[in-house]
Design a protein around this motif. Structure first.
Motif, PDB file in Angstrom:
ATOM      1  N   GLY A   1      52.646   8.796  -9.855  1.00  0.00           N
ATOM      2  CA  GLY A   1      54.002   9.001 -10.354  1.00  0.00           C
ATOM      3  C   GLY A   1      54.162   8.839 -11.853  1.00  0.00           C
ATOM      4  N   LEU A   2      53.117   9.130 -12.615  1.00  0.00           N
ATOM      5  CA  LEU A   2      53.216   8.905 -14.065  1.00  0.00           C
ATOM      6  C   LEU A   2      53.313  10.199 -14.866  1.00  0.00           C
ATOM      7  N   GLY A   3      53.423  11.343 -14.188  1.00  0.00           N
ATOM      8  CA  GLY A   3      53.651  12.583 -14.919  1.00  0.00           C
ATOM      9  C   GLY A   3      52.440  13.486 -15.070  1.00  0.00           C
ATOM     10  N   LYS A   4      51.369  13.191 -14.342  1.00  0.00           N
ATOM     11  CA  LYS A   4      50.166  14.035 -14.472  1.00  0.00           C
ATOM     12  C   LYS A   4      50.460  15.453 -13.978  1.00  0.00           C
ATOM     13  N   THR A   5      51.072  15.532 -12.791  1.00  0.00           N
ATOM     14  CA  THR A   5      51.370  16.843 -12.226  1.00  0.00           C
ATOM     15  C   THR A   5      52.372  17.585 -13.119  1.00  0.00           C
ATOM     16  N   HIS A   6      53.342  16.842 -13.602  1.00  0.00           N
ATOM     17  CA  HIS A   6      54.355  17.447 -14.473  1.00  0.00           C
ATOM     18  C   HIS A   6      53.692  18.102 -15.696  1.00  0.00           C
ATOM     19  N   LEU A   7      52.788  17.366 -16.318  1.00  0.00           N
ATOM     20  CA  LEU A   7      52.133  17.891 -17.524  1.00  0.00           C
ATOM     21  C   LEU A   7      51.324  19.149 -17.223  1.00  0.00           C
ATOM     22  N   MET A   8      50.643  19.097 -16.089  1.00  0.00           N
ATOM     23  CA  MET A   8      49.798  20.218 -15.702  1.00  0.00           C
ATOM     24  C   MET A   8      50.646  21.483 -15.467  1.00  0.00           C
ATOM     25  N   HIS A   9      51.766  21.288 -14.783  1.00  0.00           N
ATOM     26  CA  HIS A   9      52.670  22.425 -14.548  1.00  0.00           C
ATOM     27  C   HIS A   9      53.280  22.909 -15.860  1.00  0.00           C
ATOM     28  N   ALA A  10      53.543  21.961 -16.743  1.00  0.00           N
ATOM     29  CA  ALA A  10      54.155  22.346 -18.022  1.00  0.00           C
ATOM     30  C   ALA A  10      53.243  23.328 -18.749  1.00  0.00           C
ATOM     31  N   VAL A  11      51.939  23.078 -18.690  1.00  0.00           N
ATOM     32  CA  VAL A  11      51.000  24.011 -19.336  1.00  0.00           C
ATOM     33  C   VAL A  11      51.082  25.359 -18.622  1.00  0.00           C
ATOM     34  N   GLY A  12      51.038  25.323 -17.294  1.00  0.00           N
ATOM     35  CA  GLY A  12      51.092  26.561 -16.514  1.00  0.00           C
ATOM     36  C   GLY A  12      52.359  27.353 -16.821  1.00  0.00           C
ATOM     37  N   ASN A  13      53.486  26.653 -16.832  1.00  0.00           N
ATOM     38  CA  ASN A  13      54.755  27.343 -17.113  1.00  0.00           C
ATOM     39  C   ASN A  13      54.753  27.947 -18.520  1.00  0.00           C
ATOM     40  N   ALA A  14      54.192  27.206 -19.460  1.00  0.00           N
ATOM     41  CA  ALA A  14      54.161  27.720 -20.838  1.00  0.00           C
ATOM     42  C   ALA A  14      53.255  28.949 -20.919  1.00  0.00           C
ATOM     43  N   LEU A  15      52.147  28.927 -20.197  1.00  0.00           N
ATOM     44  CA  LEU A  15      51.229  30.085 -20.242  1.00  0.00           C
ATOM     45  C   LEU A  15      51.914  31.322 -19.668  1.00  0.00           C
ATOM     46  N   ILE A  16      52.674  31.106 -18.605  1.00  0.00           N
ATOM     47  CA  ILE A  16      53.345  32.249 -17.974  1.00  0.00           C
ATOM     48  C   ILE A  16      54.513  32.724 -18.820  1.00  0.00           C
ATOM     49  N   GLU A  17      55.139  31.794 -19.514  1.00  0.00           N
ATOM     50  CA  GLU A  17      56.234  32.206 -20.399  1.00  0.00           C
ATOM     51  C   GLU A  17      55.685  33.109 -21.514  1.00  0.00           C
ATOM     52  N   LYS A  18      54.518  32.729 -22.015  1.00  0.00           N
ATOM     53  CA  LYS A  18      53.907  33.528 -23.087  1.00  0.00           C
ATOM     54  C   LYS A  18      53.402  34.863 -22.557  1.00  0.00           C
ATOM     55  N   ASN A  19      52.819  34.817 -21.370  1.00  0.00           N
ATOM     56  CA  ASN A  19      52.266  36.032 -20.787  1.00  0.00           C
ATOM     57  C   ASN A  19      52.598  36.071 -19.297  1.00  0.00           C
ATOM     58  N   PRO A  20      53.685  36.776 -18.939  1.00  0.00           N
ATOM     59  CA  PRO A  20      54.134  36.766 -17.548  1.00  0.00           C
ATOM     60  C   PRO A  20      53.077  37.269 -16.569  1.00  0.00           C
ATOM     61  N   ASN A  21      52.065  37.969 -17.063  1.00  0.00           N
ATOM     62  CA  ASN A  21      51.028  38.450 -16.145  1.00  0.00           C
ATOM     63  C   ASN A  21      49.854  37.489 -15.994  1.00  0.00           C
ATOM     64  N   ALA A  22      49.935  36.381 -16.690  1.00  0.00           N
ATOM     65  CA  ALA A  22      48.807  35.445 -16.618  1.00  0.00           C
ATOM     66  C   ALA A  22      48.644  34.964 -15.179  1.00  0.00           C
ATOM     67  N   LYS A  23      47.389  34.887 -14.758  1.00  0.00           N
ATOM     68  CA  LYS A  23      47.139  34.402 -13.392  1.00  0.00           C
ATOM     69  C   LYS A  23      46.855  32.912 -13.458  1.00  0.00           C
ATOM     70  N   VAL A  24      47.896  32.160 -13.140  1.00  0.00           N
ATOM     71  CA  VAL A  24      47.770  30.708 -13.207  1.00  0.00           C
ATOM     72  C   VAL A  24      47.911  30.173 -11.795  1.00  0.00           C
ATOM     73  N   LEU A  25      46.936  29.459 -11.347  1.00  0.00           N
ATOM     74  CA  LEU A  25      47.025  28.900  -9.991  1.00  0.00           C
ATOM     75  C   LEU A  25      47.056  27.392 -10.058  1.00  0.00           C
ATOM     76  N   TYR A  26      48.105  26.827  -9.427  1.00  0.00           N
ATOM     77  CA  TYR A  26      48.162  25.378  -9.281  1.00  0.00           C
ATOM     78  C   TYR A  26      47.906  25.059  -7.819  1.00  0.00           C
ATOM     79  N   LEU A  27      47.076  24.113  -7.528  1.00  0.00           N
ATOM     80  CA  LEU A  27      46.961  23.655  -6.149  1.00  0.00           C
ATOM     81  C   LEU A  27      46.391  22.250  -6.072  1.00  0.00           C
ATOM     82  N   HIS A  28      46.691  21.653  -4.952  1.00  0.00           N
ATOM     83  CA  HIS A  28      46.199  20.322  -4.688  1.00  0.00           C
ATOM     84  C   HIS A  28      44.751  20.452  -4.221  1.00  0.00           C
ATOM     85  N   SER A  29      43.931  19.446  -4.533  1.00  0.00           N
ATOM     86  CA  SER A  29      42.520  19.607  -4.182  1.00  0.00           C
ATOM     87  C   SER A  29      42.328  19.751  -2.673  1.00  0.00           C
TER      88      SER A  29
END
Ligand SMILES: Nc1ncnc2c1ncn2[C@@H]1O[C@H](COP(=O)(O)OP(=O)(O)OP(=O)(O)O)[C@@H](O)[C@H]1O
Length: 471
Positions: free
Chosen positions: A179-207
């Motif tokens: 609960g310290l924000g690790k997932t949040h930070l990871m998604h923040a990068v993903g969201n930023a990448l998609i904002e820059k390039n809506p076609n970017a293939k970014v996959l988030y998943l739990h191990s």
């Protein structure tokens, strides 16, 4: 001469900084053997570390250099090692294992048909990446993330990666408690990448999902599609990779995927609840590879950050949260941000329900159960008092540097009880025991655990202490 000056700096910085800071920023610096006379030339492995060190630590390094007896003319310069990029581009050796036999497909069909493959794709969620963006939580953005000392490194690294994915900080490995924000930070990068390039293939998943998808792909004989899909990504974000521990086949598959992505310059971000080296049941080669990019820790937020997080969350929900009420919550809820959010939700629900404005009184009422539970919780002070009394030593002995067995063992017992019975992090516990390093606390916990198996005395002692502290 430069060596002894730099050694002096390192020793001082190691005692001044947290282990995470030291390991991330200072340890990678190298003394440049080609330096001019009267120059202490330091080389950072990459631009990111260089600029961070230059901003945050350079003035202290200059002071320490002077303190170590350098002449007035000595200059301290900071550069980037010439071979730093090569390190990341090095040829990744072929895996040193033989592929394991794939279990035969349990199916009525003799061989998979093309329609099977489509179904397989859908089942394992690899179909053309159609879901790759859906898995990102759009609420987890940089704008919604509150910066504090506890997460500064992680946030800075994540921002850099959003700007320059697949660059020198690949993979980014973020570790820390729940609960310290690790997932949040990871998604923040993903969201930023998609904002820059809506076609970017970014996959988030739990191990665990990676493991489940892989098992399904194996069962459906679709492992090649699985591989192809993962390797076609621009960025792969995998959460909680401690779940790979002990799962050899998944580690093997992940190892290939990891290498392929890294070689292709695609970004990988991983989170874990502990430092890579401390994951039992994870292959050495993975552990070492995780360290190739940048490893950063997120720590429990300090009071000011907790207040800031509460204020921000309240504003986002258009709720008027007075500062003293936020302060009251932040003082009481210290373990992690998820719990902080949960407490705020309860307060807001109560305010809506009763129609009352939020103030300290309302907060107190809304969190009554939670606070009562907390009052019962054991504190480190309490543990130290009870342990000292039990072993007939002084509390100050627990803080002291004394190493005799009569003091060292009770100290280890107290540390391991603090880890077990409180929410404090390892560095916080170390701090409470005379400013010790978090690795000392970790060592104490392991030592006591193994002694409990070997020695009836220790088993008895810890059982008694447990009872004294919790009943
Ligand atoms: N610095 C922060 N600013 C704003 N919100 C935060 C911050 N840190 C954490 N949060 C919020 O706290 C909650 C928990 O964070 P998150 O899920 O990222 O934790 P985690 O470290 O991944 O935990 P776990 O290991 O349990 O998955 C989320 O709702 C997240 O938005």
């Amino acid at each position: 001469m430069p060596e002894s000056i730099w050694n002096h700096c390192i020793t001082s910085l190691q005692s001044e900084l947290s282990p995470e800071q030291f390991n991330t920023w200072i340890r990678p610096l190298q003394l440049d053997s080609q330096a001019l006379a009267n120059e202490i030339s330091l080389l950072a492995p990459n631009q990111f570390i260089k600029s961070w060190v230059s901003d945050k630590f350079m003035s202290r390094i200059v002071e320490l250099v002077a303190e170590a007896g350098a002449t007035r003319e000595t200059k301290v310069v900071l550069g980037v090692a010439a071979n730093s990029l090569a390190r990341h581009r090095r040829v990744i050796p072929e895996p040193d294992f033989k592929p394991m036999a794939v279990a035969p497909v349990v199916s009525n069909h003799s061989a998979p048909t093309s329609s099977d493959m489509v179904r397989a794709d859908r089942d394992v969620d690899v179909e053309g990446g159609l879901k790759h963006q859906h898995r990102l939580n759009t609420q987890f953005t940089f704008q919604r993330f509150v910066e504090g000392k506890s997460n500064q490194l992680g946030l800075a690294a994540a921002r850099q990666i959003a700007e320059n994915p697949g660059g020198a900080y690949n993979p980014l490995f973020i570790y820390g408690g729940v609960g310290l924000g690790k997932t949040h930070l990871m998604h923040a990068v993903g969201n930023a990448l998609i904002e820059k390039n809506p076609n970017a293939k970014v996959l988030y998943l739990h191990s665990e999902r990676f493991v489940a998808d892989m098992v399904k792909a194996l069962q459906l004989n679709a492992i090649n599609d699985f591989k192809r899909y993962y390797r076609s990504l621009d960025a792969l974000l995998i959460d909680d990779i401690q779940f790979f521990a002990g799962k050899e086949r998944s580690q093997e598959e992940f190892f290939h995927t990891f290498n392929a992505l890294l070689e292709g310059g695609q970004q990988i971000i991983l989170t874990c609840d502990r430092y890579p080296r401390e994951i039992d049941g994870l292959e050495e080669r993975l552990k070492s590879r995780f360290g190739w990019g940048l490893t950063v820790a997120v720590e429990p937020p300090e009071l000011e950050t907790r207040v800031a997080i509460l204020m921000k969350k309240a504003t986002q929900q258009h709720v008027d949260l007075p500062h003293d009420a936020a302060f009251f919550i932040a003082q009481r809820i210290r373990s992690n941000v998820r719990e902080l959010e949960g407490a705020l939700k309860r307060v807001i629900a109560n305010a809506n329900f009763t129609g009352r404005p939020i103030d300290v009184e309302l907060v107190r009422e809304s969190l009554k159960d939670l606070l009562a539970l907390q009052d019962k919780q054991v504190s480190i002070d309490n543990i130290q008092r009870v342990v000292a009394e039990y072993y007939k030593i002084k509390v100050s002995d627990l803080h002291s540097k004394r190493r005799s067995r009569s003091v060292a063992r009770p100290r280890q017992v107290a540390m391991s009880l603090a880890k077990e019975l409180t929410n404090h992090s390892l560095p916080e516990i170390g701090e409470a025991f005379g400013g010790r390093d978090h690795t000392t606390v970790l060592h104490a916990c392991r030592k006591i655990k193994s002694l409990q198996e070997e020695s009836a005395d220790i088993r008895e002692d810890t059982k008694n202490l447990h009872r004294l502290l919790t009943t």
